[in-house]
Design a protein around this motif. Structure first.
Motif, PDB file in Angstrom:
ATOM      1  N   MET A 106      15.725   0.929  10.760  1.00 26.05           N
ATOM      2  CA  MET A 106      15.629   0.861   9.309  1.00 26.05           C
ATOM      3  C   MET A 106      16.009   2.208   8.713  1.00 26.05           C
ATOM      4  SD  MET A 106      12.135  -1.394   8.870  1.00 26.05           S
ATOM      5  CE  MET A 106      12.708  -2.074   7.304  1.00 26.05           C
ATOM      6  N   GLY A 107      16.282   2.224   7.412  1.00 27.91           N
ATOM      7  CA  GLY A 107      16.646   3.454   6.737  1.00 27.91           C
ATOM      8  C   GLY A 107      17.634   3.187   5.634  1.00 27.91           C
ATOM      9  N   ALA A 108      17.911   4.204   4.837  1.00 26.98           N
ATOM     10  CA  ALA A 108      18.825   4.066   3.709  1.00 26.98           C
ATOM     11  C   ALA A 108      20.249   3.787   4.195  1.00 26.98           C
ATOM     12  CB  ALA A 108      18.794   5.331   2.859  1.00 26.98           C
ATOM     13  N   SER A 109      21.054   3.243   3.315  1.00 21.87           N
ATOM     14  CA  SER A 109      22.465   3.015   3.635  1.00 21.87           C
ATOM     15  C   SER A 109      23.154   4.345   3.928  1.00 21.87           C
ATOM     16  CB  SER A 109      23.175   2.325   2.468  1.00 21.87           C
ATOM     17  OG  SER A 109      22.622   1.050   2.230  1.00 21.87           O
ATOM     18  N   GLY A 110      24.011   4.340   4.944  1.00 23.10           N
ATOM     19  CA  GLY A 110      24.795   5.524   5.261  1.00 23.10           C
ATOM     20  C   GLY A 110      24.161   6.493   6.235  1.00 23.10           C
ATOM     21  N   VAL A 111      22.972   6.145   6.779  1.00 20.38           N
ATOM     22  CA  VAL A 111      22.318   7.082   7.712  1.00 20.38           C
ATOM     23  C   VAL A 111      22.792   6.880   9.150  1.00 20.38           C
ATOM     24  CG1 VAL A 111      20.269   7.310   6.276  1.00 20.38           C
ATOM     25  CG2 VAL A 111      20.309   5.592   8.085  1.00 20.38           C
ATOM     26  N   GLY A 112      23.574   5.824   9.403  1.00 22.61           N
ATOM     27  CA  GLY A 112      24.118   5.634  10.743  1.00 22.61           C
ATOM     28  C   GLY A 112      23.533   4.492  11.539  1.00 22.61           C
ATOM     29  N   LYS A 113      22.784   3.584  10.897  1.00 27.16           N
ATOM     30  CA  LYS A 113      22.172   2.472  11.629  1.00 27.16           C
ATOM     31  C   LYS A 113      23.220   1.572  12.277  1.00 27.16           C
ATOM     32  CE  LYS A 113      20.075   0.755   8.101  1.00 27.16           C
ATOM     33  NZ  LYS A 113      20.735   1.635   7.106  1.00 27.16           N
TER      34      LYS A 113
END
Length: 231
Positions: free
Chosen positions: A30-37
């Motif tokens: 999980m995480g914000a868009s653009g963090v590399g998920k």
């Protein structure tokens, strides 16, 4: 499973990643868009990426199946042909009987000859799930596979996926706290400062939508997403 720093275009996307996934369980990223998920998901699947991981990436031996947000069905091909496309691309004989059985198990009995244009969004995602399952891969990467569906269809697809993928190692990339609370057995928040584990309810998946511990976990996960890991 994943440790190190994730770089893209000379800058660090996420530093000090430490993500462990247990065999046979669902691990949510999980995480914000653009963090590399999604980049990490593609790395796990062995797909090409523009980013670089300075560290180590260990995945179980064997094939990896991937299912994304877009069903990526061939519009001119039938549901059956879309399910069996992997074998045909490899020059192997497709297991048509198993493809029919998967379509039936996913609620698509009698629809094998329909083209994607004659299917609803939820039905197309079921075809995509059948295409993923027929590969019989021990490791499956799901990259926001149900995010484009309405809430009721999304919950039904979560149930189907959890049942169909029981015993597999699943990496689920999701922005949905409720999806993670229902399906995850481990979850990690990813940000510029790396990763940290997130609390999830105990018990088997899929967890009931209205279970008190699921609703509490949903609130906790949403709060965590509102406090991203800064670089």
């Amino acid at each position: 499973m994943i440790r190190g720093d994730l770089w893209l275009d000379g800058r660090v996307l996420a530093r000090g990643l430490r993500i462990e996934a247990r065999v046979g369980e669902w691990t949510c990223l999980m995480g914000a868009s653009g963090v590399g998920k999604s980049t990490l998901g593609r790395m796990v699947a062995g797909l090409p990426v523009a980013a670089l991981l300075q560290g180590c990436l260990r995945v179980p031996m064997g094939p990896v199946a991937v299912m994304g947000q877009s069903d990526q069905l061939l519009p001119w091909a039938s549901a059956l042909a879309n399910v069996t496309i992997g074998a045909r691309l490899r020059g192997a004989r497709p297991d048509v009987a198993r493809a029919y059985a998967l379509l039936e198990a996913l609620g698509l009995a009698g629809m094998a000859d329909r083209r994607p244009g004659a299917l609803s969004g939820g039905q197309r995602q079921r075809v995509a799930l059948a295409r993923t399952l027929i590969e019989d891969a021990p490791l499956v990467v799901l990259d926001e596979p149900f995010s484009a569906l309405d809430a009721a269809t999304r919950a039904a697809m979560q149930d189907l996926a959890a049942t169909a993928l029981a015993g597999r190692t699943v990496i689920l990339i999701t922005h949905d706290p409720l999806e993670a609370a229902r399906l995850g057995q481990r979850a990690y928040l990813i940000g510029g400062a790396g990763s940290r584990p997130l609390p999830l309810p105990p018990g088997p998946v899929p967890r009931p939508l209205d279970a008190p511990d699921v609703l509490a976990a949903q609130a906790d996960l949403f709060a965590a997403l509102m406090r991203p890991l800064a670089s």
